[in-house]
Design an enzyme around this catalytic site. Structure first.
Site, PDB file in Angstrom:
ATOM      1  N   GLU A   2     148.868  36.374  32.843  1.00 43.86           N
ATOM      2  CA  GLU A   2     147.722  37.042  32.215  1.00 43.86           C
ATOM      3  C   GLU A   2     148.017  37.309  30.737  1.00 43.86           C
ATOM      4  O   GLU A   2     147.119  37.262  29.902  1.00 43.86           O
ATOM      5  CB  GLU A   2     147.388  38.342  32.953  1.00 43.86           C
ATOM      6  N   HIS A  26     146.879  34.391  28.756  1.00 41.40           N
ATOM      7  CA  HIS A  26     145.432  34.476  28.470  1.00 41.40           C
ATOM      8  C   HIS A  26     145.173  35.460  27.330  1.00 41.40           C
ATOM      9  O   HIS A  26     144.373  35.202  26.432  1.00 41.40           O
ATOM     10  CB  HIS A  26     144.683  34.984  29.709  1.00 41.40           C
TER      11      HIS A  26
END
Lengths: 500, 500
Positions: free
Chosen positions: B266, B269
């Site tokens: 994550e 991202h």
């Protein structure tokens, strides 16, 4: 226009207003709880957009015509509908007195002020805080002048949040309190102090404190599928509808009592919002009726329940199990005495019941001064410290524990503080009334608090904003409000604890 | 209309769209992270209101006229303005093909489906999940038919999220992967298995895992004032602007590696969103350009950096310090081998790099089947389990570890899965290209990852959605995309680890 079209239009627009408030509220809650710090600017822009839409809706001509039409036909409306229209028009009157640009500007200012306060408190930086607080107070005063040009602005401000409240009433209230509390405190301080040394110099890890918070939420019957708990610098409660209520706390590793009473206090607010009548949900009436009635519920749970001896005896085994080393050899009675120790301290939210009203009085007098111009934002630090010296007899060592301690002014809660003291006093009279039919101590001792909650739900909570605050309160009390219930309670309690 | 009025109107409306997306996004994030469960219905109503406003804005006649006018004068616009207009018209074309009621209804459905999935996964209740997933897929298919009646709906669906992607391309991609991965996996499984027993049967408390997550965020240079971390059942990343990015993780007490790779994935991202060019902030271009380019960044950080030997050597001392008993006597090399152990398992997000693409293939084939009608939602459980038997050779013991494991379908991410495999393959080729100018292993070993991040920022991240996905990727690569970089990487890596 006929009744049906007016009704439909009114409902539709009220639902839109509710949605806008919901979205703005979640953005603010997110900002206070978990958002990264640099998010403030972007959030400010979106809050400005949403508040612009709110302004446009509240002042929407068709909506206002429908509301006026409905009010003229109030005999044909249900009680809820009629009250919704009335409250809408009351709230809208304030909005409409302000130009849209200023209305939106204030929302942006609040968002900025909150970010400034967080950093200022962390860095003990009063100089950063003063200019933004000047702006907040100047804006509120200007709004009050626009809304009610012929009244004293601080009266207007208090009345906006607490229909019917004035400086005259509040002054009289505090005079009654001061006359009893100051001599009582003096007598207490002449006695040997309660020993709370078992709480000091220890470390209380966050994880078991979290578990304790969960346990306390169960004890006070907060339904977890409708009420969550978060962490913030300053504990608060918010709600978006009766199925979505949020409390927050702050875990201090030097003392588990701070979070304990934050949870119970905010839990009291949450219980109120969770128990407004279902038929009010999503309407403008589906909320606690006023700040001080709200504080009446939160202070009730915190003090009249949470600081009572049976409550401490109820929860102490759990606390001891979670912190076995820290509470080794300690008895419940010692904790009960410790959480009722009366002494002048620096932090309002940690204050005992006896000195608490003095903390509020400091803030009330400062707000009055900021409104009438006798206090300037730049002087707040000096004024604050002088008043703590005067009323509480203590020196403020830094602004984090002084004028920067509360989040209220920076989040736009200007004129809120008196409600803490009023709420405490309401709570005492509610307790006396409740005891006529409920054996409160026995109920608490049983661990099943539902009879207490049911009494409050039936007399206060379910009404939401369906009636004016004092109507609800005095119907519940079946008598006029009388602050002497509060001072009698304090005198009885501290006489017993300190053997006066 | 002239250029200036068109520009002003376009900017104003785009800002409003941005604000609506922001508000809706925060409501959804709040719903996934901290909101109480019963809040779903109220949130659904507010999301419906906001999406209605979004629909009205996107299809607003004046805005569309302004956009068309601006497009006709694109030579007079800046590169950013021209691209904004183009992307707006592309996205709006989809919206305008759907009636408002259906558009809003789908937002309500997503909100409901997410709540259903959470409960269904918790209670292992496929029967509750199937009808809502049928609705989600039916709606998506219907939307695709409305939008592009002459194309295969699943092609349309993939193209919406990944401009230019089709089943033909994706089939060919997976064929290349299968041809190399299946025999490679077979060879691996004939060798003695990596010993990861030191990770099993132990308890890893949440608190030190939280501290480890914070540490990892520092290692990969996530600026904490612009990026927060939350906890969810299924980890994800979202952003509201480049100064407000959120990642989430899930702390599993039986294994700290799960959260470790969630944070790094994550975090990849988040790095992308945090490094779009400042001048794109608040525009429709201020976001990662597509799903698979996004996965290219997250899988890059997770695997090519996070599963590399120097990275494990870098972070192992911290992990050992946080879990001294659990990692007593363990060496970094053992952890490196353990996180690269290749074996067929049940959970996609915990899969090794070699079998990962097979997990994705299962989902891709199921989505194709749901779109072309050869698979029915009610049969998902059976089809899922059969495909895991076929491709991975394992039996699915329950739906929590089967068809209910992912949140994607219930949150409307239909057609997303292929991007995980594509992103992995993009990442391998990016790594090869990066290694021409950056000594990646030495940079990771140094603990200062900035040269790697700067390379990605300069070649990928800063562009946001300023150009089409494959333009950005192939410019960065200075070559066409070739999945053999990925299969070569896997072959080299697993040959080394398993001594093939």
């Amino acid at each position: 226009m006929n009744l049906q079209t007016a009704r439909t239009l009114f409902r539709e627009k009220m639902d839109e207003l509710h949605a806008l408030n919901h979205a703005g509220g979640v953005l603010q809650y997110d900002g206070e709880t978990v958002a990264p710090r640099a998010s403030a600017a972007g959030r400010g822009r979106t809050l400005a957009y949403l508040s612009g839409k709110t302004y446009e809706l509240q002042t929407n001509r068709a909506l206002n015509e429908a509301a006026v039409f409905l009010l003229a036909h109030r005999d044909e409306l249900s009680e809820i509908e009629a009250r919704e229209v009335e409250i809408f028009l009351r709230e809208k009157e304030f909005t409409a007195s302000i130009p849209q640009e200023e209305y939106v500007g204030y929302v942006t200012l609040q968002n900025r002020a909150s970010a400034v306060w967080h950093r200022a408190k962390e860095e003990n930086d009063f100089a950063a805080f003063a200019p933004v607080i000047r702006e907040v107070f100047d804006t509120n005063r200007r709004f009050c002048r626009r809304y009610r040009p012929d009244e004293a602005p601080y009266d207007v401000q208090m009345g906006r949040f607490e229909h019917g409240l004035t400086m005259e009433k509040t002054d009289a209230f505090f005079d009654t309190l001061k006359a009893r509390i100051v001599p009582l405190l003096k007598k207490v301080l002449e006695k040997p102090q309660v020993d709370d040394s078992f709480l000091r110099g220890k470390f209380f890890p966050v994880e078991p404190q979290r578990e304790f918070a969960e346990y306390l939420m169960d004890v006070i019957c907060l339904p977890r599928d409708r009420c969550s708990i978060g962490e913030t610098e300053h504990p608060f409660t918010t709600h978006f509808n009766r199925d979505d209520v949020r409390i927050t706390t702050h875990y201090r590793t030097e003392n588990p009592v701070y979070s304990m009473y934050s949870v119970i206090h905010e839990g009291g607010h949450a219980l109120y919002e969770l128990h407004t009548a279902p038929e009010l949900n999503g309407t403008i009436l589906g909320k606690g009726v006023s700040m001080s009635i709200h504080e009446g519920q939160s202070r009730f749970m915190e003090n009249y329940i949470g600081r009572s001896r049976p409550f401490i005896e109820l929860i102490f085994p759990k606390l001891q199990a979670l912190f076995p080393a820290q509470f080794a050899g300690v008895r419940a009675e010692q904790l009960w005495l410790a959480v009722n120790k009366a002494e002048p301290t620096l932090i309002r939210t940690q204050a005992d019941e006896l000195t608490y009203a003095l903390h509020v009085l400091v803030r009330y007098e400062i707000e009055k001064g900021l409104f009438d111009g006798s206090v300037q934002a730049e002087d707040l630090q000096a004024v604050w410290n002088a008043k703590y010296r005067e009323y509480l007899g203590i020196e403020v060592p830094d602004d984090r524990r002084g004028v920067l301690q509360d989040s209220h002014w920076s989040t736009g809660y200007v004129g809120y503080f008196p409600s803490y003291a009023l709420g405490s006093a309401y709570g005492a009279q509610l307790l006396a009334k409740m005891k006529q039919t409920v054996d409160v101590d026995a109920v608490v001792a049983s661990g099943d608090l539902r009879p207490i909650l049911a009494w409050l739900e039936d007399r206060i909570w379910k009404y939401g904003a369906l009636r004016d605050p004092m109507d609800i309160l005095e119907s519940a009390l079946e008598a006029p409000f009388d602050p002497r219930y509060f001072t009698d309670y304090l005198e009885e309690k501290y006489t017993r604890i300190y053997g006066l």
